[in-house]
Scaffold this motif. Structure first.
Motif, PDB file in Angstrom:
ATOM      1  N   GLU A 137       0.465   3.095  -4.212  1.00 49.90           N
ATOM      2  CA  GLU A 137       0.893   4.347  -3.609  1.00 49.90           C
ATOM      3  C   GLU A 137       0.090   4.722  -2.365  1.00 49.90           C
ATOM      4  OE1 GLU A 137       0.467   3.801  -6.793  1.00 49.90           O
ATOM      5  OE2 GLU A 137       2.171   4.590  -7.950  1.00 49.90           O
ATOM      6  N   GLU A 138      -1.247   4.549  -2.422  1.00 48.55           N
ATOM      7  CA  GLU A 138      -2.069   4.906  -1.260  1.00 48.55           C
ATOM      8  C   GLU A 138      -1.703   4.047  -0.050  1.00 48.55           C
ATOM      9  OE1 GLU A 138      -5.433   6.968   0.649  1.00 48.55           O
ATOM     10  OE2 GLU A 138      -4.075   7.371  -1.018  1.00 48.55           O
ATOM     11  N   LEU A 139      -1.470   2.768  -0.266  1.00 48.78           N
ATOM     12  CA  LEU A 139      -1.047   1.886   0.821  1.00 48.78           C
ATOM     13  C   LEU A 139       0.317   2.301   1.350  1.00 48.78           C
ATOM     14  CD1 LEU A 139      -1.462  -0.655   2.546  1.00 48.78           C
ATOM     15  CD2 LEU A 139      -0.461  -1.981   0.669  1.00 48.78           C
ATOM     16  N   ASN A 140       1.231   2.631   0.460  1.00 49.59           N
ATOM     17  CA  ASN A 140       2.566   3.059   0.884  1.00 49.59           C
ATOM     18  C   ASN A 140       2.492   4.282   1.793  1.00 49.59           C
ATOM     19  OD1 ASN A 140       3.700   1.030  -0.659  1.00 49.59           O
ATOM     20  ND2 ASN A 140       4.218   2.355  -2.383  1.00 49.59           N
ATOM     21  N   ARG A 141       1.656   5.251   1.429  1.00 48.30           N
ATOM     22  CA  ARG A 141       1.536   6.464   2.239  1.00 48.30           C
ATOM     23  C   ARG A 141       1.018   6.146   3.639  1.00 48.30           C
ATOM     24  NH1 ARG A 141      -0.027   8.748  -2.837  1.00 48.30           N
ATOM     25  NH2 ARG A 141      -2.168   8.104  -2.530  1.00 48.30           N
ATOM     26  N   ARG A 142       0.046   5.271   3.709  1.00 50.72           N
ATOM     27  CA  ARG A 142      -0.539   4.935   5.016  1.00 50.72           C
ATOM     28  C   ARG A 142       0.453   4.181   5.890  1.00 50.72           C
ATOM     29  NH1 ARG A 142      -6.967   3.559   3.970  1.00 50.72           N
ATOM     30  NH2 ARG A 142      -7.293   5.089   2.296  1.00 50.72           N
ATOM     31  N   GLY A 159       7.300  11.082  -0.302  1.00 42.10           N
ATOM     32  CA  GLY A 159       6.229  10.638  -1.185  1.00 42.10           C
ATOM     33  C   GLY A 159       5.627   9.294  -0.889  1.00 42.10           C
ATOM     34  N   ASP A 160       5.502   8.438  -1.940  1.00 40.90           N
ATOM     35  CA  ASP A 160       4.644   7.262  -1.826  1.00 40.90           C
ATOM     36  C   ASP A 160       5.149   6.065  -2.617  1.00 40.90           C
ATOM     37  OD1 ASP A 160       4.180   8.039  -4.448  1.00 40.90           O
ATOM     38  OD2 ASP A 160       2.175   8.810  -4.056  1.00 40.90           O
ATOM     39  N   THR A 161       6.455   6.005  -2.886  1.00 42.10           N
ATOM     40  CA  THR A 161       6.985   4.897  -3.670  1.00 42.10           C
ATOM     41  C   THR A 161       7.381   3.733  -2.753  1.00 42.10           C
ATOM     42  OG1 THR A 161       9.303   5.567  -3.564  1.00 42.10           O
ATOM     43  CG2 THR A 161       7.937   6.600  -5.272  1.00 42.10           C
ATOM     44  N   PHE A 162       7.802   2.631  -3.370  1.00 39.21           N
ATOM     45  CA  PHE A 162       8.342   1.526  -2.576  1.00 39.21           C
ATOM     46  C   PHE A 162       9.585   1.978  -1.816  1.00 39.21           C
ATOM     47  CE2 PHE A 162       6.183  -0.968  -6.016  1.00 39.21           C
ATOM     48  CZ  PHE A 162       5.269  -1.619  -5.194  1.00 39.21           C
ATOM     49  N   THR A 163      10.361   2.879  -2.400  1.00 38.83           N
ATOM     50  CA  THR A 163      11.535   3.415  -1.710  1.00 38.83           C
ATOM     51  C   THR A 163      11.129   4.157  -0.443  1.00 38.83           C
ATOM     52  OG1 THR A 163      13.015   3.547  -3.612  1.00 38.83           O
ATOM     53  CG2 THR A 163      13.337   5.182  -1.905  1.00 38.83           C
ATOM     54  N   THR A 164       9.994   4.843  -0.473  1.00 42.41           N
ATOM     55  CA  THR A 164       9.526   5.568   0.709  1.00 42.41           C
ATOM     56  C   THR A 164       9.336   4.620   1.879  1.00 42.41           C
ATOM     57  OG1 THR A 164       8.253   6.913  -0.869  1.00 42.41           O
ATOM     58  CG2 THR A 164       7.873   7.310   1.476  1.00 42.41           C
ATOM     59  N   VAL A 165       8.697   3.492   1.620  1.00 40.95           N
ATOM     60  CA  VAL A 165       8.464   2.494   2.672  1.00 40.95           C
ATOM     61  C   VAL A 165       9.789   1.878   3.118  1.00 40.95           C
ATOM     62  CG1 VAL A 165       7.300   0.339   3.269  1.00 40.95           C
ATOM     63  CG2 VAL A 165       6.157   2.018   1.788  1.00 40.95           C
ATOM     64  N   LEU A 166      10.621   1.508   2.152  1.00 38.88           N
ATOM     65  CA  LEU A 166      11.910   0.911   2.497  1.00 38.88           C
ATOM     66  C   LEU A 166      12.754   1.875   3.330  1.00 38.88           C
ATOM     67  CD1 LEU A 166      12.832  -0.779  -0.901  1.00 38.88           C
ATOM     68  CD2 LEU A 166      12.345  -1.958   1.249  1.00 38.88           C
ATOM     69  N   GLY A 167      12.783   3.132   2.946  1.00 37.61           N
ATOM     70  CA  GLY A 167      13.554   4.120   3.695  1.00 37.61           C
ATOM     71  C   GLY A 167      13.060   4.272   5.113  1.00 37.61           C
ATOM     72  N   ALA A 168      11.727   4.280   5.290  1.00 37.24           N
ATOM     73  CA  ALA A 168      11.164   4.397   6.629  1.00 37.24           C
ATOM     74  C   ALA A 168      11.512   3.174   7.479  1.00 37.24           C
ATOM     75  CB  ALA A 168       9.650   4.572   6.546  1.00 37.24           C
ATOM     76  N   LEU A 169      11.454   1.988   6.880  1.00 39.26           N
ATOM     77  CA  LEU A 169      11.816   0.764   7.609  1.00 39.26           C
ATOM     78  C   LEU A 169      13.298   0.772   7.981  1.00 39.26           C
ATOM     79  CD1 LEU A 169       9.832  -1.870   5.513  1.00 39.26           C
ATOM     80  CD2 LEU A 169       9.347  -1.171   7.875  1.00 39.26           C
ATOM     81  N   ILE A 170      14.135   1.230   7.084  1.00 38.65           N
ATOM     82  CA  ILE A 170      15.562   1.318   7.375  1.00 38.65           C
ATOM     83  C   ILE A 170      15.808   2.329   8.490  1.00 38.65           C
ATOM     84  CG2 ILE A 170      17.798   2.040   6.429  1.00 38.65           C
ATOM     85  CD1 ILE A 170      16.837   0.799   3.743  1.00 38.65           C
ATOM     86  N   GLY A 171      15.056   3.426   8.468  1.00 40.88           N
ATOM     87  CA  GLY A 171      15.166   4.396   9.553  1.00 40.88           C
ATOM     88  C   GLY A 171      14.879   3.773  10.906  1.00 40.88           C
ATOM     89  N   LYS A 172      13.833   2.964  10.958  1.00 36.00           N
ATOM     90  CA  LYS A 172      13.512   2.269  12.203  1.00 36.00           C
ATOM     91  C   LYS A 172      14.617   1.271  12.567  1.00 36.00           C
ATOM     92  CE  LYS A 172       9.644   4.187  13.314  1.00 36.00           C
ATOM     93  NZ  LYS A 172       9.579   5.027  14.537  1.00 36.00           N
ATOM     94  N   ARG A 200      -6.745   9.728 -13.933  1.00 36.18           N
ATOM     95  CA  ARG A 200      -6.752   8.754 -12.843  1.00 36.18           C
ATOM     96  C   ARG A 200      -8.171   8.653 -12.291  1.00 36.18           C
ATOM     97  NH1 ARG A 200      -1.591  10.510  -9.211  1.00 36.18           N
ATOM     98  NH2 ARG A 200      -2.665   9.226  -7.683  1.00 36.18           N
ATOM     99  N   GLU A 201      -8.460   7.533 -11.638  1.00 35.77           N
ATOM    100  CA  GLU A 201      -9.750   7.368 -10.964  1.00 35.77           C
ATOM    101  C   GLU A 201      -9.845   8.306  -9.771  1.00 35.77           C
ATOM    102  OE1 GLU A 201     -13.489   6.200 -10.282  1.00 35.77           O
ATOM    103  OE2 GLU A 201     -12.302   5.342 -11.916  1.00 35.77           O
ATOM    104  N   ARG A 202      -8.780   8.341  -8.989  1.00 37.21           N
ATOM    105  CA  ARG A 202      -8.692   9.226  -7.828  1.00 37.21           C
ATOM    106  C   ARG A 202      -7.298   9.827  -7.764  1.00 37.21           C
ATOM    107  NH1 ARG A 202     -12.360   8.399  -3.395  1.00 37.21           N
ATOM    108  NH2 ARG A 202     -13.975   6.869  -3.877  1.00 37.21           N
ATOM    109  N   THR A 203      -7.167  10.937  -7.060  1.00 32.68           N
ATOM    110  CA  THR A 203      -5.850  11.524  -6.848  1.00 32.68           C
ATOM    111  C   THR A 203      -5.697  11.903  -5.378  1.00 32.68           C
ATOM    112  OG1 THR A 203      -4.326  13.309  -7.446  1.00 32.68           O
ATOM    113  CG2 THR A 203      -6.684  13.826  -7.515  1.00 32.68           C
ATOM    114  N   GLU A 204      -4.506  11.674  -4.855  1.00 28.52           N
ATOM    115  CA  GLU A 204      -4.220  12.045  -3.480  1.00 28.52           C
ATOM    116  C   GLU A 204      -3.914  13.529  -3.355  1.00 28.52           C
ATOM    117  OE1 GLU A 204      -0.375  11.127  -5.513  1.00 28.52           O
ATOM    118  OE2 GLU A 204      -2.389  10.261  -5.460  1.00 28.52           O
TER     119      GLU A 204
END
Length: 367
Positions: free
Chosen positions: A144-149, A107-120, A309-313
């Motif tokens: 969330e949109e920034l996290n996904r990117r 998904g797109d949470t802060f955990t998503t980014v942290l997990g990807a960084l830990i993977g690296k 929401r204004e926009r949805t992914e």
């Protein structure tokens, strides 16, 4: 074990659970590492899904607390990253079995980014479930949109829910394997849990279910006040509204002095584990939410749903049983008045995306 799932929220656990169960059924073992982004409800959610508790917590026990406010995030992120740096040898050892390891995030949470960084950090391939979803505006939803990117640049195994998300990733020239799983893994979790979910007693014959919890909305006092006022005005004896609210939403309601909006027809209910929440979804006539995950679940159920929401992914259900309100409270009122016209047939039993993800992971372990 060469696979580790990194999760920190109950929503991530719910959507990764079918993949973990698929691997377990095939005799492929894995680790579950928790960032403890959510503490309340996590243990019960895992128990309800028939999954063991995390193999490793990325925070020491004394520092774990439910992340409910934005000001808690920087310290929590720093603690996770510093801890991962300190414990990187142990993390690598968890994944050492002779094959190149894989760290899976969702998904797109802060955990998503942290997990990807830990993977690296541990020199693993990063697999991203629910990859390629885009709103097209980095401000909505934020972060969330920034996290996904960010995660799209770190992952090399991209599990995209539909052809639309595949096209997004290819347009961005994402590296590695891009797989169309046909749907979101939430479909598998929803199907399994709904089949076992008992009917909840004491609910109104007809009611609308409300969930409004995203940082983007809850931290916008004006928008949060306006939607609650609109919902309160729309609730009637014949068609009451039940709002399920967690710690952050209740704190905001108290801060803004909005408790008086709730009463017999617009009821505030405590947040509950997924297995206990699903009977509400099942029984509701319609849903008003700001959750992309609940939007996707309503889309496959054919349940009328207004996404505030204004926009949805997520584009599932739009133009069929799902209405994007673009934060227009008038649109919400019109939807509640005419929700029956948004009914749509269920497609719950059509797709099995977790099987495709598990197939890819099993193949990647051999490659």
């Amino acid at each position: 074990m060469s696979i580790a799932f990194v999760a920190g929220t109950t929503a991530e656990i719910i959507k990764l659970a079918p993949v973990m169960q698929e691997l377990r059924d095939r005799g492929i073992s894995y680790h579950l590492w928790s960032t403890d982004q959510h503490v309340s409800g996590m243990r019960e959610t895992l128990d309800n899904l028939g999954l063991p508790q995390p193999d490793r917590h990325l925070l020491p026990e004394g520092r774990r607390s439910h992340i409910a406010k934005s000001r808690q995030v920087p310290g929590w992120v720093a603690s996770i990253l510093l801890g991962a740096l300190r414990d990187r040898r142990a993390l690598k050892a968890d994944l050492r079995d002779g094959t190149k390891p894989i760290v899976v995030v969702h998904g797109d949470t802060f955990t998503t980014v942290l997990g990807a960084l830990i993977g690296k950090l541990v020199r693993a391939r990063v697999g991203h479930v629910e990859a390629g979803m885009r709103s097209g505006d980095i401000r909505h939803p934020f972060p969330e949109e920034l996290n996904r990117r960010i995660v799209a640049q770190l992952a090399t195994l991209h599990y995209a829910p539909t052809a639309r998300e595949v096209a997004n990733l290819r347009r961005e020239r994402a590296r590695g394997e891009i797989l169309d799983t046909g749907a979101n893994t939430a479909v598998d979790a929803l199907r399994t849990m709904l089949e076992a979910a008992p009917d909840e007693q004491g609910l109104p014959e007809r009611f609308g279910l409300v969930t409004l919890h995203r940082f983007e909305l809850v931290t916008d006092s004006k928008a949060f006040r306006e939607i609650l006022q609109a919902l309160s005005a729309s609730a009637t004896a014949e068609q009451p509204l039940l709002m399920v609210a967690g710690q952050a939403e209740r704190a905001k309601i108290d801060e803004l002095g909005l408790g008086g909006l709730f009463g017999e027809h617009f009821r505030l209910m405590p947040k509950r584990p997924y297995a206990q929440f699903l009977p509400l979804v099942k029984a509701a006539s319609f849903v008003v939410t700001d959750s992309g995950g609940l939007q996707q679940e309503c889309a496959v159920l054919g349940k009328p749903c207004a996404v505030h929401r204004e926009r949805t992914e997520s584009h599932q259900g739009l133009g069929e049983n799902v209405l994007l309100t673009k934060l227009d409270t008038g649109a919400v009122k019109r939807f509640i008045a005419d929700w029956e016209s948004y009914r749509h047939p269920s497609t719950l039993h059509v797709h099995h995306p977790s099987q495709r993800v598990a197939d890819s992971l099993a193949s990647a372990l051999k490659g």
